[in-house]
Design a protein around this motif. Structure first.
Motif, mmCIF file in Angstrom:
data_model
loop_
_atom_site.group_PDB
_atom_site.id
_atom_site.type_symbol
_atom_site.label_atom_id
_atom_site.label_comp_id
_atom_site.label_asym_id
_atom_site.label_seq_id
_atom_site.Cartn_x
_atom_site.Cartn_y
_atom_site.Cartn_z
ATOM 1 N N VAL A 279 0.879 -1.167 0.000
ATOM 2 C CA VAL A 279 0.000 0.000 0.000
ATOM 3 C C VAL A 279 0.919 1.221 0.000
ATOM 4 O O VAL A 279 1.936 1.223 0.676
ATOM 5 N N TRP A 280 0.614 2.219 -0.771
ATOM 6 C CA TRP A 280 1.434 3.440 -0.743
ATOM 7 C C TRP A 280 0.548 4.651 -0.945
ATOM 8 O O TRP A 280 -0.656 4.519 -1.140
ATOM 9 N N ARG A 281 1.124 5.812 -0.844
ATOM 10 C CA ARG A 281 0.375 7.060 -0.966
ATOM 11 C C ARG A 281 0.787 7.766 -2.250
ATOM 12 O O ARG A 281 1.974 7.955 -2.497
ATOM 13 N N ARG A 282 -0.200 8.163 -3.043
ATOM 14 C CA ARG A 282 0.090 8.954 -4.237
ATOM 15 C C ARG A 282 0.084 10.412 -3.792
ATOM 16 O O ARG A 282 -0.917 10.892 -3.242
ATOM 17 N N ARG A 283 1.191 11.097 -4.007
ATOM 18 C CA ARG A 283 1.286 12.467 -3.475
ATOM 19 C C ARG A 283 1.647 13.452 -4.570
ATOM 20 O O ARG A 283 2.183 13.090 -5.621
ATOM 21 N N SER A 284 1.410 14.707 -4.251
ATOM 22 C CA SER A 284 1.756 15.791 -5.157
ATOM 23 C C SER A 284 2.395 16.869 -4.285
ATOM 24 O O SER A 284 1.715 17.751 -3.770
ATOM 25 N N LEU A 285 3.699 16.767 -4.092
ATOM 26 C CA LEU A 285 4.383 17.616 -3.106
ATOM 27 C C LEU A 285 5.808 17.947 -3.548
ATOM 28 O O LEU A 285 6.495 17.103 -4.134
ATOM 29 N N VAL A 286 6.225 19.142 -3.213
ATOM 30 C CA VAL A 286 7.619 19.552 -3.446
ATOM 31 C C VAL A 286 8.121 20.243 -2.175
ATOM 32 O O VAL A 286 7.376 21.009 -1.549
ATOM 33 N N ALA A 287 9.363 19.991 -1.817
ATOM 34 C CA ALA A 287 9.925 20.612 -0.614
ATOM 35 C C ALA A 287 10.059 22.122 -0.800
ATOM 36 O O ALA A 287 10.310 22.605 -1.909
ATOM 37 N N GLU A 288 9.901 22.834 0.295
ATOM 38 C CA GLU A 288 10.019 24.299 0.209
ATOM 39 C C GLU A 288 11.447 24.743 -0.064
ATOM 40 O O GLU A 288 11.677 25.813 -0.599
ATOM 41 N N ARG A 289 12.393 23.919 0.347
ATOM 42 C CA ARG A 289 13.807 24.172 0.033
ATOM 43 C C ARG A 289 14.479 22.835 -0.229
ATOM 44 O O ARG A 289 14.055 21.814 0.306
ATOM 45 N N TYR A 290 15.532 22.849 -1.014
ATOM 46 C CA TYR A 290 16.246 21.615 -1.343
ATOM 47 C C TYR A 290 17.499 21.432 -0.467
ATOM 48 O O TYR A 290 18.414 20.708 -0.839
ATOM 49 N N GLY A 291 17.513 22.112 0.673
ATOM 50 C CA GLY A 291 18.635 21.921 1.579
ATOM 51 C C GLY A 291 18.884 23.180 2.359
ATOM 52 O O GLY A 291 18.158 24.180 2.234
ATOM 53 N N GLU A 292 19.919 23.093 3.163
ATOM 54 C CA GLU A 292 20.279 24.248 3.980
ATOM 55 C C GLU A 292 21.746 24.106 4.346
ATOM 56 O O GLU A 292 22.154 23.040 4.852
#
Ligand SMILES: Cc1cc2nc3c(=O)[nH]c(=O)nc-3n(C[C@H](O)[C@H](O)[C@H](O)COP(=O)(O)OP(=O)(O)OC[C@H]3O[C@@H](n4cnc5c(N)ncnc54)[C@H](O)[C@@H]3O)c2cc1C
Length: 540
Positions: A279-292
């Motif tokens: 079972v998995w989750r279909r998502r539509s998401l992007v991180a607000e930043r790609y690192g720090e």
């Protein structure tokens, strides 16, 4: 385990392995920790797209992908059916590897090569470099960073032994639940969870033959409930299939009616050997930043998207390649202070674009409801209904299989380390790639010899392409040498290449993207080199 490593990679999925290989290829020392043992029983990824194949070509593993156990004579067609044993409604033709005609814009076309074969190829490649160390059954537990470096707490899962490792940089390739991302307090933004799919894997070696269906790889059953799932043949030789359906939120592997779904997909009861259910989750998401700071994040840890369009891992490999040369440049001392920061500026918009498109492909599936009662009729009325439906499906839902524009047409617009030339971007059409060498774009492929592509010129350092009539470029080469930036000047005396690159000089980065192009030498060659290496003019 060594107490210090220049780059610590957390996660040995395809993206972490690709980054380890990319760094190894550049001679950069890195350590990868993966909590699992590297075994993949049920794969997620099955399609390595055209851009990823180009990366594989540079790494020297494209032939391995082409010779993977997925048979070269098995068509990759996506087929709309009422059920596998029922009527065929439509077909998106995607020829078998052996029948693929050359792609005019690339040395390769998209390949079917499941993760069960692809990940081990990446792992073997990464291991082939003496500077790379892979540690399976090791888990990151915690991390901290300051201006000088990162400290990571790693647990050896087998022995319980704990290691404290310092690194110049840490890259979290640790998947959707990324501890690295959470440790930095970085949120994901977007629509969130958009579906609750279930993958059911089974073995049925003669299923396709028994169905009498003309071969294909991806079968989309459409009935009066619309598009409700898909059947993929992962390993035709061993008859391994995956049935994916969107189920209710509370369905679990134990409660799912797998026999019922299979009956609906096949159109009859057939005994199969069940392998696994996830079972998995279909998502539509992007991180607000790609690192720090010194901690970067890549792959599913920063973009989670519907598999419609096969853009998940393929986007992650793009992250790894963008990050690889930048880390190498900084560790080798010629990358400027802004170079690592440009990873976010360049890759996050691509992540957003690919997540948006994958979601839209999924919505095309989801919205597709057809209620024609004639769909199953054998007579003329049924034929007519199926023809009309098939054409509509090929046009609308079939869009997820026509993505060359998405695969090759991404461009690092507004990148702080590319010099825009004021030309307008071509239409961002997901299906159609328009070859162009605008700054930020992937430097186009043109054959320049027997099995030799312009792409083969790029990788090790910057390349300045000089087309007929180009001015003398010595001052640019000198400015690069003065800053220890590796740069090779290559003459390309070929009209078709000159026409596509459209300027007499084109400066191409180690990742094969155009940084700058012009008919004339820059007024200040040093300032140009500083810009593309991510340094303030005149800084170290
Ligand atoms: C059904 C399905 C089909 C798909 N098909 C395609 C396709 O055809 N093409 C495509 O491009 N993409 C496809 N994808 C998406 C693709 O599988 C993912 O995008 C890809 O696996 C992401 O790779 P990754 O390395 O970023 O993350 P993952 O594959 O999730 O790997 C992350 C790794 O990090 C490890 N890890 C996590 N935390 C720690 C820790 N603290 N310490 C050590 N290790 C840790 C995990 O064990 C894991 O191995 C599909 C996805 C699904 C669900």
């Amino acid at each position: 385990m060594q107490a210090h490593t220049p780059v610590l990679i957390v996660g040995g999925g395809p993206v972490g392995l690709a980054l380890a290989a990319e760094l190894g290829w550049r001679g950069i020392a890195c350590t990868l920790v993966e909590q699992g043992d590297g075994t993949i029983t049920t794969p997620k990824m099955n399609e390595v797209n055209t851009r990823s194949m180009e990366f594989c070509r540079r790494w020297g593993i494209a032939d391995q992908v082409m010779n993977c156990p997925f048979p070269g004579d098995h068509p990759l067609d996506a087929v709309f059916v009422t059920s596998l044993f029922g009527h065929e409604l439509g077909r998106v033709i995607r020829p078998a590897r052996n029948d693929q005609t050359p792609e005019p814009h690339s040395p390769y076309r998209l390949q079917a090569c499941s993760q069960i074969w692809f990940d081990p190829m990446l792992a073997k490649l990464a291991r082939s470099f003496p500077s790379v160390r892979l540690h399976y059954r090791h888990q990151l537990d915690a991390l901290s960073q300051d201006a000088d470096g990162v400290t990571a707490e790693i647990a050896d899962i087998e022995t319980g032994k704990r290691h404290r490792i310092t690194a110049d940089y840490l890259v979290g390739c640790d998947g959707a639940a990324s501890l690295v991302r959470r440790s930095l307090g970085i949120e994901m933004a977007g629509q969130g969870t958009i579906g609750y799919p279930i993958n059911m894997f089974f073995r049925a070696p003669d299923l396709l033959t028994r169905s009498g269906r003309k071969p294909g790889t991806f079968f989309i059953p459409v009935d009066r409930g619309g598009v409700w799932g898909n059947l993929r043949i992962i390993d035709p030789i061993n008859g391994v299939w995956r049935l994916m359906v969107d189920a209710a939120r509370d369905v679990t592997p134990e409660t799912v009616d797998r026999a019922g779904y299979l009956r609906r997909a096949l159109g009859r009861d057939i005994a199969v050997e069940w392998i696994d259910v996830n079972v998995w989750r279909r998502r539509s998401l992007v991180a607000e930043r790609y690192g720090e700071g010194r901690v970067l994040i890549a792959g599913d840890a920063v973009h989670q998207l519907s598999p419609t369009g096969a853009l998940g891992m393929n986007s992650g490999l793009g992250d790894a390649v963008d990050l690889g040369w930048k880390l190498a440049a900084v560790l080798q001392g010629w990358g400027g202070a802004q170079l690592i920061g440009s990873y976010d500026s360049e890759r996050r918009p691509v992540g957003e674009r690919n997540v948006r498109m994958a979601t839209s492909f999924y919505q095309d599936n989801e919205a597709f409801m057809h209620r024609s009662p004639a769909l199953d009729d054998d007579g003329a009325e049924g034929d007519q209904a199926r023809r009309e439906l098939g054409e509509m499906l090929e046009r609308k839902v079939g869009g997820e299989f026509r993505t060359l524009g998405l695969q090759l047409g991404y461009c690092y617009e507004n990148s702080p380390i590319c010099v825009a030339d004021g030309t307008p971007p071509p239409a961002d059409d997901p299906a159609t790639y328009t070859a162009n060498a605008r700054p930020g774009a992937r430097a186009p492929h043109v054959w320049i010899g027997q099995n030799k592509s312009t792409l083969d010129l790029f990788g090790r350092g910057f390349v300045l392409l000089r087309f007929p009539g180009a001015p003398d470029a010595v001052a640019l080469a000198s400015a690069a040498a003065a800053r220890r930036v590796p740069l090779t000047v290559i003459e390309v005396d070929q009209p078709d290449a000159a026409a596509i690159y459209a300027r007499r000089l084109a400066l191409v980065r180690p990742d094969g993207h155009v940084a700058w192009r012009s008919d004339d030498m820059p007024a200040e060659p040093g300032a140009l080199i500083d810009r593309v290496r991510g340094a303030e003019a005149g800084s170290a």
